[in-house]
Enzyme design. Structure first.
Site, PDB file in Angstrom:
ATOM      1  N   LYS A 130      13.222  -0.219  36.484  1.00  0.00           N
ATOM      2  CA  LYS A 130      13.685   0.941  35.711  1.00  0.00           C
ATOM      3  C   LYS A 130      14.742   0.619  34.647  1.00  0.00           C
ATOM      4  CE  LYS A 130      11.425   3.596  36.664  1.00  0.00           C
ATOM      5  NZ  LYS A 130       9.939   3.507  36.452  1.00  0.00           N
ATOM      6  N   GLY A 163      13.985  -0.890  31.602  1.00  0.00           N
ATOM      7  CA  GLY A 163      13.445  -1.052  30.243  1.00  0.00           C
ATOM      8  C   GLY A 163      12.330  -2.082  30.162  1.00  0.00           C
ATOM      9  N   THR A 184       8.896  -1.847  30.630  1.00  0.00           N
ATOM     10  CA  THR A 184       7.685  -1.450  29.905  1.00  0.00           C
ATOM     11  C   THR A 184       7.956  -1.417  28.401  1.00  0.00           C
ATOM     12  OG1 THR A 184       7.393   0.032  31.786  1.00  0.00           O
ATOM     13  CG2 THR A 184       5.792   0.219  30.003  1.00  0.00           C
ATOM     14  N   TRP A 185       9.092  -0.912  28.062  1.00  0.00           N
ATOM     15  CA  TRP A 185       9.497  -0.830  26.660  1.00  0.00           C
ATOM     16  C   TRP A 185       9.502  -2.235  26.032  1.00  0.00           C
ATOM     17  CZ3 TRP A 185      15.082   1.142  25.123  1.00  0.00           C
ATOM     18  CH2 TRP A 185      15.102   1.465  23.769  1.00  0.00           C
ATOM     19  N   HIS A 239       9.898  -8.439  38.425  1.00  0.00           N
ATOM     20  CA  HIS A 239      11.192  -7.923  38.903  1.00  0.00           C
ATOM     21  C   HIS A 239      11.820  -8.927  39.875  1.00  0.00           C
ATOM     22  CE1 HIS A 239      10.563  -4.100  37.046  1.00  0.00           C
ATOM     23  NE2 HIS A 239       9.709  -3.620  37.922  1.00  0.00           N
ATOM     24  N   ARG A 255      20.152  -2.706  32.549  1.00  0.00           N
ATOM     25  CA  ARG A 255      20.511  -1.306  32.256  1.00  0.00           C
ATOM     26  C   ARG A 255      21.630  -0.914  33.206  1.00  0.00           C
ATOM     27  NH1 ARG A 255      16.299   3.883  32.605  1.00  0.00           N
ATOM     28  NH2 ARG A 255      17.489   5.235  31.201  1.00  0.00           N
ATOM     29  N   SER A 288      16.669   6.934  37.302  1.00  0.00           N
ATOM     30  CA  SER A 288      15.289   6.656  36.896  1.00  0.00           C
ATOM     31  C   SER A 288      14.459   6.198  38.109  1.00  0.00           C
ATOM     32  CB  SER A 288      15.305   5.579  35.807  1.00  0.00           C
ATOM     33  OG  SER A 288      14.023   5.309  35.352  1.00  0.00           O
ATOM     34  N   MET A 317       5.529   6.050  22.924  1.00  0.00           N
ATOM     35  CA  MET A 317       5.194   5.501  24.245  1.00  0.00           C
ATOM     36  C   MET A 317       4.980   6.622  25.268  1.00  0.00           C
ATOM     37  SD  MET A 317       7.287   1.915  24.526  1.00  0.00           S
ATOM     38  CE  MET A 317       6.751   1.653  26.194  1.00  0.00           C
ATOM     39  N   ARG A 371      10.055   8.920  31.064  1.00  0.00           N
ATOM     40  CA  ARG A 371      10.504  10.231  31.501  1.00  0.00           C
ATOM     41  C   ARG A 371      11.485  10.892  30.551  1.00  0.00           C
ATOM     42  NH1 ARG A 371      15.045  11.857  34.462  1.00  0.00           N
ATOM     43  NH2 ARG A 371      15.864   9.780  34.022  1.00  0.00           N
TER      44      ARG A 371
HETATM   45  S1  PPS Z   1       9.422  -0.164  35.811  1.00  0.00           S
HETATM   46  O1  PPS Z   1       8.728   0.757  36.753  1.00  0.00           O
HETATM   47  O2  PPS Z   1      10.431  -0.920  36.525  1.00  0.00           O
HETATM   48  O3  PPS Z   1       8.508  -1.016  35.067  1.00  0.00           O
HETATM   49  O4  PPS Z   1      10.175   0.822  34.804  1.00  0.00           O
HETATM   50  P1  PPS Z   1      10.816   0.363  33.428  1.00  0.00           P
HETATM   51  O5  PPS Z   1       9.769   0.318  32.399  1.00  0.00           O
HETATM   52  O6  PPS Z   1      11.687  -0.805  33.616  1.00  0.00           O
HETATM   53  O7  PPS Z   1      11.827   1.562  33.112  1.00  0.00           O
HETATM   54  C1  PPS Z   1      11.429   2.877  32.898  1.00  0.00           C
HETATM   55  C2  PPS Z   1      12.553   3.552  32.136  1.00  0.00           C
HETATM   56  O8  PPS Z   1      12.523   3.093  30.768  1.00  0.00           O
HETATM   57  C3  PPS Z   1      12.376   4.224  29.915  1.00  0.00           C
HETATM   58  N1  PPS Z   1      11.605   3.896  28.706  1.00  0.00           N
HETATM   59  C4  PPS Z   1      12.091   4.024  27.471  1.00  0.00           C
HETATM   60  N2  PPS Z   1      13.302   4.403  27.020  1.00  0.00           N
HETATM   61  C5  PPS Z   1      13.475   4.433  25.680  1.00  0.00           C
HETATM   62  N3  PPS Z   1      12.510   4.152  24.778  1.00  0.00           N
HETATM   63  C6  PPS Z   1      11.277   3.780  25.175  1.00  0.00           C
HETATM   64  N4  PPS Z   1      10.333   3.514  24.279  1.00  0.00           N
HETATM   65  C7  PPS Z   1      11.026   3.697  26.582  1.00  0.00           C
HETATM   66  N5  PPS Z   1       9.947   3.356  27.331  1.00  0.00           N
HETATM   67  C8  PPS Z   1      10.332   3.488  28.618  1.00  0.00           C
HETATM   68  C9  PPS Z   1      11.646   5.238  30.792  1.00  0.00           C
HETATM   69  O9  PPS Z   1      11.707   6.531  30.258  1.00  0.00           O
HETATM   70  C10 PPS Z   1      12.395   5.071  32.099  1.00  0.00           C
HETATM   71  O10 PPS Z   1      13.718   5.581  32.049  1.00  0.00           O
HETATM   72  P2  PPS Z   1      14.113   7.088  32.432  1.00  0.00           P
HETATM   73  O11 PPS Z   1      15.611   7.120  32.432  1.00  0.00           O
HETATM   74  O12 PPS Z   1      13.515   7.380  33.772  1.00  0.00           O
HETATM   75  O13 PPS Z   1      13.542   7.952  31.359  1.00  0.00           O
END
Ligand code: PPS
Length: 272
Positions: free
Chosen positions: A30, A32, A34-35, A83, A102, A110, A211, A231
Site C-alpha cells: 500500500k 505506491g 502499482t503506481w 513486497h 509511504r 490504505s 489509473m 481508492r
Molecule cells: S499494493 O496492494 O500493495 O500493491 O498497493 P499499492 O499499489 O502499493 O498501494 C495502493 C495505494 O496507492 C494509491 N495509488 C495512487 N496514488 C496516487 N496516484 C496514483 N496514480 C495511484 N495509484 C495508486 C492507491 O489509491 C492506494 O492508496 P489509498 O490511500 O488507499 O488510496
C-alpha cells in the site's frame, strides 16, 4: 505471507534468479507499488498505455504470488513487483531496485481498506479500523512488520542499483519523480523522457484519475460495495481515522524502530 497466495508460488518466487536487466519495484504493501509499476511500464513504452485487454498485474506480476516460472516467461526487461524484505529479494548486482516508501499512517489506512475488500481471502469485511490498527502495530499483517521492511531497504538507499522514492514526493511532484525514475532506468529511457510529449503521456496515464479508470479492468476481484483498489490517493487521509492515542502509539513505534537512522526526516510533519 498473504492468505490468498499459493504457498508454492511464494516459495518458488523466493528462488527466482534475478537477471541483470530486471527492474524490481519493491515496497511494503500500500505504499505506491502499482503506481510505480505503471510509471516504469509507461516509460518503457514511450508513454503508450496498456491495451484494454491488458492488466498491470500481467505485464508486471507479483513475484511471491506467481512464482518464478511466470516471471521467467516475461520479456526482458522484466518489471517485477515484490513486497519482500531486502534480505529475501532476489539479488543481482546489475538488476535495478526501485523502493517506494509511504508514511506508515496513510499506509495503515490504505491497508485496512485493502484487507476489508478482499473478502475471498479475509474474513474482515466488517472489521474496524481500530481492529486493523492493532494488527498493524503488532506487525501481524500480510508481509509482516512495516518497519522491518522499510528500515533495511532504507539502509541500502545509496546503493548504485537502488532508487529510494517516497509516495509523498511522487504526489508533490510527479514529473520530477518520473524523470528521476527514467534516469535511473538508463540512458534510453532518460533520452525518451526528454521528449515533452512522452513525459506528458507518462504523467497523464499514471495520474490518479486515469489509473482509477484503468483499475476497473485490473482488479475485477473487489466487490462493488468495497472501496476500490486505487481508492483515495491522498496524503493525510489518516487524520480521518486515527485517535490521539493511536497517533501517539505509531509515533512511538516509529521512533523506536528507526532509532539510529535519519528516517524521521522523511515525514517530519507526521512525527512531531
Ligand atoms: S499494493 O496492494 O500493495 O500493491 O498497493 P499499492 O499499489 O502499493 O498501494 C495502493 C495505494 O496507492 C494509491 N495509488 C495512487 N496514488 C496516487 N496516484 C496514483 N496514480 C495511484 N495509484 C495508486 C492507491 O489509491 C492506494 O492508496 P489509498 O490511500 O488507499 O488510496
Amino acid at each position: 505471507m498473504p492468505l490468498g497466495f499459493p504457498p508454492e508460488g511464494f516459495i518458488c518466487g523466493l528462488n527466482y534468479q534475478a537477471q541483470p536487466s530486471d527492474i524490481f519495484i519493491a515496497t511494503y504493501p500500500k505504499c505506491g507499488t502499482t503506481w510505480t509499476q505503471y510509471i516504469v511500464w509507461l516509460i518503457h513504452h514511450q508513454g503508450e498505455p496498456l491495451l484494454d485487454s491488458q492488466k498491470i498485474g500481467d505485464v508486471s506480476p507479483h513475484l511471491e504470488e506467481v512464482g518464478q516460472e511466470m516471471i521467467m516467461n516475461l520479456p526482458q526487461p522484466r518489471i517485477i513487483k515484490t513486497h519482500l524484505p531486502y534480505h529475501l529479494t532476489p539479488y543481482h548486482p546489475q538488476a535495478k531496485y526501485i523502493y517506494v516508501a509511504r508514511n506508515p499512517f496513510d499506509c495503515v489506512v490504505s491497508f485496512y481498506h485493502h484487507t476489508r475488500g478482499f473478502i475471498k481471502h479475509y474474513d474482515f469485511a466488517e472489521g474496524t479500523f481500530d481492529d486493523f490498527f492493532e494488527c498493524f502495530i503488532r506487525g501481524e499483517v500480510d508481509f509482516g512488520d512495516y518497519f522491518e521492511n522499510l528500515v533495511p531497504w532504507y539502509q541500502h538507499k545509496d546503493n548504485d542499483n537502488v532508487l529510494f522514492l517516497t509516495y509523498e514526493a511522487m504526489k508533490e511532484n510527479l514529473d520530477k519523480a518520473i524523470i528521476k525514475i527514467a534516469k535511473f532506468l538508463g540512458s534510453d529511457c532518460y533520452k525518451d523522457i526528454q521528449n515533452p510529449e512522452i513525459l506528458h503521456k507518462v504523467m497523464k496515464y499514471s495520474s490518479f484519475e486515469s489509473m482509477s479508470q484503468a483499475q476497473q479492468r485490473w482488479s475485477s476481484q473487489r466487490p462493488k460495495n468495497m472501496p476500490p483498489f486505487i481508492r483515495h490517493g491522498k496524503i493525510g487521509d489518516w487524520k480521518n481515522y486515527f485517535s490521539t492515542e493511536q497517533t501517539q502509539r505509531l509515533r512511538d513505534k516509529f521512533r523506536i524502530c528507526t532509532a539510529g537512522t535519519d528516517l524521521n526526516q522523511l515525514w517530519r510533519d507526521f512525527l512531531v
